[in-house]
Design a protein around this motif. Structure first.
Motif: not given
Ligand code: PLP
Length: 372
Positions: A57-67, A70-72, A258-268
């Motif tokens: 699931q984290l892989g899917e989140i990373a692939s969908a992340a708006p790289l 800029y992060p929120d 705090v970058n996009v991937l860290s935010q999305a992955v940690a939240t999940r």
């Protein structure tokens, strides 16, 4: 036409010396031991992986992340998840850092008036004095008692003498592993004219906290991190404090720290917090088993720990460290640092198999040296 070739007027080292601050040039770089292929018990990492389904699931989140975006900058979703997970009181606010190391830096930068002081204990986390000095603060370290407990009287005397802008206390302490007496900490908080920062990096293994008591003291703030819990690679640390404090330190934070991937992955991952809780429980159980086995070994003194590591004293730390390393096990040699840590090693609690490998190699090394 021949391109113009720049001929320097002086050797580059002289330029560097003229431009870069003297204290920075004198600084020893933070060194991390080479560890590829080794059993890594040197850095208090969680040795367990996340379950395959969650990783997918984290892989899917990373692939969908708006790289491309800029992060929120306010990290709204992650902060909400953290607030629930850490049971942050409603009246308190969160500042996110790229690891709690960055939070230490924000605190030091924000409080570094000329001639200012940061106070801590010795031995403790090496980043406190390092960051203090880089930010222009004097660092004063008050020695712990022989059993590594807080010397409350010496702390209060040092606070009265130096009037520190900041006091840092790791709870539990690194590298000693023990928890300081809460009443002694309270005493220090009341005596301090500035901020007292309780660094709860090892909270998952100690399970005690000042979180619920933040409202009792206007000058008390907390630090937490996801690093020791199992997400060291994401680099996520936090300050939890009254908004009157956080509004100031948040100004020093670089907007997208705090970058996009860290935010999305940690939240999940925080939605599956039970996974991390089970891993922390397994580490606590292994800590007890490892400590009991070490206590039974002649020539090893093991100190009580509420963290995910154990502090050991052996007859010859350097030789023991080398011998462990030769058998593929990396621990931390603390000898040569603070005198209270003479012949001390720090070993992170690993998996059962890693801990057994460590115990076997340590026993072999001690047997060898006793025959020498
Ligand atoms: C490991 C450690 C930290 C650093 O945590 P990061 O969030 O990984 O930067 C902070 N404080 C103490 C006491 C630690 O041992």
């Amino acid at each position: 036409m021949k391109p113009a070739v720049f001929t320097p007027q002086e050797p580059i080292e002289r330029w560097v010396a003229r431009v870069v601050r003297d204290d920075i040039r004198r600084l020893q770089p933070y060194s991390v031991a080479e560890s590829s292929g080794m059993i890594k018990l040197d850095a208090m990492e969680n040795p367990h992986e996340l379950p395959p389904a969650l990783r997918a699931q984290l892989g899917e989140i990373a692939s969908a992340a708006p790289l491309n975006r800029y992060p929120d900058p306010a990290a709204v979703a992650l902060k909400a998840a953290l607030r629930a997970y850490m049971q942050v009181p409603d009246a308190m606010e969160i500042v996110l850092g790229n690891g709690s190391d960055e939070i230490i830096q924000l605190l030091a930068l924000g409080c570094a008036r000329p001639g200012g002081t940061m106070l801590g204990v010795e031995p403790s986390f090496s980043m406190y004095p390092l960051i203090a000095r880089v930010c222009g603060l004097q660092f004063v370290g008050v020695p712990l008692c022989a059993d590594f407990s807080l010397d409350a009287d010496a702390m209060v005397a040092a606070i009265e003498r130096h009037r520190p802008a900041l006091v840092f206390l790791a709870y539990p302490n690194n590298p000693t592993g023990n928890l300081f007496d809460a009443a002694a900490i309270e005493h220090i908080v009341r005596a301090a004219p500035g901020l007292v920062v309780i660094d709860e990096a090892y909270h998952p293994f100690a399970q005690v906290s000042f979180m619920a008591r933040l409202q009792e003291f206007p000058n008390l703030v907390l630090m937490r991190t996801l690093s020791k819990l199992g997400l060291a690679g994401l680099r996520l640390g936090m300050l939890i404090a009254n908004p009157a404090w956080t509004v100031q330190f948040d100004k020093l934070r670089l907007p997208y720290n705090v970058n996009v991937l860290s935010q999305a992955v940690a939240t999940r991952v925080l939605q599956s917090a039970h996974v991390l809780a089970a891993q922390a429980a397994a580490i606590r159980a292994e800590r007890s088993r490892l400590a009991a086995r070490l206590q039974g070994m002649a020539g090893v003194q093991v100190y009580p720990s509420q963290a995910n590591f154990l502090l050991l004293r052996v007859a010859a730390a350097a030789a023991t460290y080398d011998s462990l390393k030769a058998s593929g096990i990396l621990v931390r040699n603390l000898a040569g640092g603070h005198p209270a840590l003479a012949d001390c090693l720090r070993v992170t609690v690993g998996t059962t198999a890693e801990n057994d490998a460590f115990l076997a190699s340590l026993a072999a090394s001690l047997r060898l040296s006793s025959h020498a």
